[in-house]
Design a protein around this motif. Structure first.
Motif: not given
Length: 128
Positions: A12-19
């Motif tokens: 399972s994969v979750e992503t987050v943009y690192q502003d």
């Protein structure tokens, strides 16, 4: 979240943009991803190697290959899981990643490949 199951191993994969780490003016976009590896099989397994294919929306492709994940080659017992967080930088605000893990069943040293499903890396401002 993106999920796939291969030979009794669920990824399972979750992503987050690192502003805060990105700099769009310099074509530098940073993404974090969390991977959860769950052993649904009847046997203990060990993650030996990883292979990643990283694509950005300008058509650039990179391949990353090596031992373990974040310096570890975890053993995952039946019914247990291993999670880790890592990151990726792109030169565009959108891209994808996918790949595979080379696993070993500990009871007989049989090696097998587990698919990491393709997941999107998209800057949060593009989702509005």
């Amino acid at each position: 979240m993106v999920t796939a199951i291969t030979d009794g191993v669920k990824i399972s994969v979750e992503t987050v943009y690192q502003d805060e780490y990105s700099n769009p003016a310099n074509d530098h976009y940073v993404f974090a991803y969390r991977i959860n590896i769950e052993n649904l099989s009847d046997y203990a397994i060990q993650l030996k190697r990883r292979q990643w294919f990283i694509f950005d929306s300008s058509g650039v492709q990179r391949e990353v290959e090596g031992e373990g994940v974040i310096g570890l080659q975890p053993v995952i017992e039946p019914g247990e899981s291993h999670s880790y967080v890592s990151g990726c930088n792109l030169t565009t605000d959108m891209g994808t990643m996918n790949g595979s893990y080379l696993m070993s069943r500990l009871f007989d040293d049989t090696e097998f490949t587990v698919d990491i499903p393709k997941f999107s890396l998209i800057a949060s401002y593009r989702l509005n």
